[in-house]
Design an enzyme around this catalytic site. Sequence first.
Site, PDB file in Angstrom:
ATOM      1  N   THR A 244       0.788  -1.230   0.000  1.00 20.24           N
ATOM      2  CA  THR A 244       0.000   0.000   0.000  1.00 20.24           C
ATOM      3  C   THR A 244       0.821   1.281   0.000  1.00 20.24           C
ATOM      4  O   THR A 244       0.379   2.302  -0.532  1.00 20.24           O
ATOM      5  CB  THR A 244      -0.958   0.021   1.197  1.00 20.24           C
ATOM      6  OG1 THR A 244      -0.180  -0.126   2.410  1.00 20.24           O
ATOM      7  CG2 THR A 244      -1.956  -1.127   1.097  1.00 20.24           C
TER       8      THR A 244
ATOM      9  N   THR B  31      -5.679   4.711   8.233  1.00 18.95           N
ATOM     10  CA  THR B  31      -5.436   4.748   6.793  1.00 18.95           C
ATOM     11  C   THR B  31      -5.358   3.351   6.182  1.00 18.95           C
ATOM     12  O   THR B  31      -5.885   3.114   5.094  1.00 18.95           O
ATOM     13  CB  THR B  31      -4.137   5.519   6.477  1.00 18.95           C
ATOM     14  OG1 THR B  31      -3.062   4.953   7.239  1.00 18.95           O
ATOM     15  CG2 THR B  31      -4.281   6.983   6.826  1.00 18.95           C
ATOM     16  N   GLY B  32      -4.698   2.419   6.870  1.00 21.98           N
ATOM     17  CA  GLY B  32      -4.566   1.068   6.325  1.00 21.98           C
ATOM     18  C   GLY B  32      -5.900   0.356   6.208  1.00 21.98           C
ATOM     19  O   GLY B  32      -6.208  -0.263   5.174  1.00 21.98           O
ATOM     20  N   ASP B  33      -6.709   0.457   7.258  1.00 18.94           N
ATOM     21  CA  ASP B  33      -8.038  -0.178   7.252  1.00 18.94           C
ATOM     22  C   ASP B  33      -8.905   0.409   6.139  1.00 18.94           C
ATOM     23  O   ASP B  33      -9.596  -0.316   5.414  1.00 18.94           O
ATOM     24  CB  ASP B  33      -8.738   0.030   8.599  1.00 18.94           C
ATOM     25  CG  ASP B  33      -8.004  -0.618   9.749  1.00 18.94           C
ATOM     26  OD1 ASP B  33      -7.250  -1.576   9.509  1.00 18.94           O
ATOM     27  OD2 ASP B  33      -8.173  -0.164  10.892  1.00 18.94           O
TER      28      ASP B  33
END
Length: 218
Positions: A80, A122-124
């Site tokens: 990501t 942000t990752g979720d």
Amino acid sequence: VTNPGLRFVLDPVLGDDGALYVPEELVALYRDVLCPLASLLTPNQFEAELLTGITIASLEDARRACDKLHKLGIPNVVITSTLLNGSENTLHLVGSEMDFATGKSDQFFIEFPRLEGYFTGTGDFFAALTMARHASLAPQFGTRLGALARACELATATQAGIMEATQQHQKATGVAVPPNLVRGTRPSDMVRGFELRIIPSQSLITNPTKQFTATRIQ
């Protein structure tokens, strides 16, 4: 009963910025048990390095890491965010879609600006965006490669817009993060103050105002 249409998206939340969130023993569990079940894997740079044993400092390193993750049986891999040599103000998403039936792959990267500040979730959020976009695009592409790249373009556009809105909110509210504050020591009220502004910016999910284009890796 096996469901051939089931999609399993795995965000391997192991750590970030060179530090583990979990006991080191869980890395092998993710790699050997969960990864082979995944339809889509969305590690950050540190997590991809942990799962593959490859230090990622260039696009070629990221490409090799994706190839190694494909060998675990994962058809869609998205690293990501990577901070590559010579790109301090720019981050790179690196993705790879593999057709195991033909052995063909579609590998690409997307450049996006590195924003200063602290952001929670942000990752979720990116994993959810990519999953939803990819699921909706896959029927249009059928057996053709390219659905993952387009899904990442749209997900990146939405995420960048909402992170920018969050950054503007941070500046307006004056919530500051002391320099060099270790992740685990950040108080909960500070973390809540930097949650992504998803609800106030929800129009950017369906109609992102930014545009990003995937560049193929040859």
